[in-house]
Write an enzyme that holds these catalytic residues in place. Structure first.
Site, PDB file in Angstrom:
ATOM      1  N   HIS A  23     -22.197 -25.944  33.885  1.00  0.00           N
ATOM      2  CA  HIS A  23     -22.277 -25.762  32.300  1.00  0.00           C
ATOM      3  C   HIS A  23     -22.484 -27.162  31.940  1.00  0.00           C
ATOM      4  O   HIS A  23     -21.841 -27.445  30.807  1.00  0.00           O
ATOM      5  CB  HIS A  23     -21.436 -24.940  31.614  1.00  0.00           C
ATOM      6  CG  HIS A  23     -21.423 -23.539  31.750  1.00  0.00           C
ATOM      7  ND1 HIS A  23     -21.290 -22.582  30.876  1.00  0.00           N
ATOM      8  CD2 HIS A  23     -21.876 -22.586  32.789  1.00  0.00           C
ATOM      9  CE1 HIS A  23     -21.684 -21.390  31.301  1.00  0.00           C
ATOM     10  NE2 HIS A  23     -22.010 -21.462  32.590  1.00  0.00           N
ATOM     11  N   GLU A  37     -27.921 -13.579  31.841  1.00  0.00           N
ATOM     12  CA  GLU A  37     -26.403 -13.326  32.067  1.00  0.00           C
ATOM     13  C   GLU A  37     -25.661 -13.921  31.462  1.00  0.00           C
ATOM     14  O   GLU A  37     -24.538 -13.880  30.675  1.00  0.00           O
ATOM     15  CB  GLU A  37     -26.177 -13.868  33.437  1.00  0.00           C
ATOM     16  CG  GLU A  37     -24.953 -13.638  34.036  1.00  0.00           C
ATOM     17  CD  GLU A  37     -23.922 -14.510  33.888  1.00  0.00           C
ATOM     18  OE1 GLU A  37     -22.579 -14.191  34.552  1.00  0.00           O
ATOM     19  OE2 GLU A  37     -24.334 -15.769  33.564  1.00  0.00           O
TER      20      GLU A  37
END
Length: 356
Positions: free
Chosen positions: A321, A210
């Site tokens: 992240h 993804e």
């Protein structure tokens, strides 16, 4: 540590950067096999199928297995490793972080480094170091030593960050919450519904890659042929210093969220309203989010064939992240309750009526 906490610990500590998700898939398979029929697509995504009271509609719960990480791109003659990012990394969060290189001879530990600030002129010292100027140091002094350690170009590199329960025991810190949280929700929703009635056939899907282009979402949609999809994700918390409410009002511990807009998808409006109504019935606080600079697997799934009604439900998470993010267990539990209740409502007539 209860079963959910243990599952999240296992999922987040298992290595699985984009394109290298096999260990995560094996873990999901172990949890799904007692309650579902297992299939895979041909690029590595896993699909658990549970037939309920009816073969249709086909309800797809989607969470991506891959975490952001790196790949060995080049080894210098001095024994330093240049890397290719897998997924979106912010330069500021990288320097000084430990990583694990998965090699043919086992794990090798390293640290991300750059030119020492002591040797930089002042104007360079004040600048952010870019990824292209960084390297990974495994303590080698030559290219030959790196080869002896088993490191090869193409090896995956994983952030080092163990699952940790924080001072508030309802908050967890770990790598890979994006998106092992979605994987856990998909598996646990299917487990719950296996003990109950649901008027559909349910698919719990863990997709690959993804973070590098929604790739597993495309292939699994072809396998499942969903009539409706619920994408399960983390969401970006806006309760940290420097963010205004108008930029993001999503807060840790204030309930699950629903994405009303992202760069690749606007949710099906009737399905969106059904999520809102279901949350209200269950007295679950529902937060609303938009994301103009990113997308989810829904961006690919909702365009499959003639189109698939889809919505994204998220668990608010800080610091995604990066090497370590933070989530709140109550948000997760409420999201799971909402998903289970929503699936129970998705019978043939309800899903047919979702077409706008």
């Amino acid at each position: 540590m209860d079963r959910t906490e243990q599952f999240l610990k296992e999922l987040t500590e298992t290595p699985g950067v984009s394109g290298y998700e096999s260990q995560v898939r094996a873990l999901m398979r172990r949890y799904l096999e007692p309650v579902a029929t297992i299939a895979q697509d041909r690029i590595g995504s896993i699909i658990g199928k549970r037939v309920g009271q009816s073969k249709s509609p086909r309800v797809m719960l989607v969470g991506h297995m891959d975490e952001i990480g790196f790949m060995v791109r080049h080894i210098t003659k001095e024994g330093f490793i240049k890397f290719q990012p897998l997924g979106g990394w912010w330069d500021q969060v990288l320097l000084g972080q430990r990583v694990t290189l998965k090699t043919c001879q086992g794990d090798v530990t390293g640290i991300i480094g750059a030119k020492p600030p002591h040797l930089l002129p002042k104007d360079e010292r004040d600048k952010v170091v870019e990824k292209k100027d960084m390297y990974i140091d495994i303590g080698a002094t030559s290219k030959e030593e790196v080869a002896e350690a088993g490191v090869r170009v193409g090896d995956p590199i994983i952030p080092v960050s163990e699952f940790t329960v924080l001072a508030n025991p309802q908050t967890y810190m770990a790598k890979a919450l994006d998106n092992r949280v979605g994987c856990a929700l998909a598996v646990q929703a299917l487990e719950r519904l296996a003990q109950d009635q649901h008027p559909n056939t349910l698919y719990a899907v863990g997709t690959v890659m993804e973070e590098v282009g929604l790739r597993g979402a495309k292939t699994t949609a072809h396998v499942v042929e969903p009539d409706v999809a619920i994408v399960l994700e983390v969401d970006i918390c806006g309760d940290v210093p420097g963010i205004k409410d108008e930029e993001s009002a999503v807060k840790l511990g204030a309930g699950p969220s629903m994405l009303v807009f992202d760069a690749r998808m606007i949710p099906n409006l009737k399905l969106r309203d059904l999520v809102i109504a279901t949350a209200e019935e269950l007295e679950i606080p529902l937060q609303f989010s938009s994301m103009s600079g990113g997308a989810t697997d829904g961006g690919m799934v909702h365009l499959h064939n003639e189109g698939v009604p889809a919505v994204v439900i998220g668990v608010p998470t800080r610091h995604i992240h990066s090497h370590a993010a933070i989530m709140h267990r109550q948000d997760y539990d409420r999201a799971l309750d909402l998903i289970v209740a929503l699936v129970k409502k998705l019978d043939e007539s309800t899903v047919k009526d979702l077409v706008i």
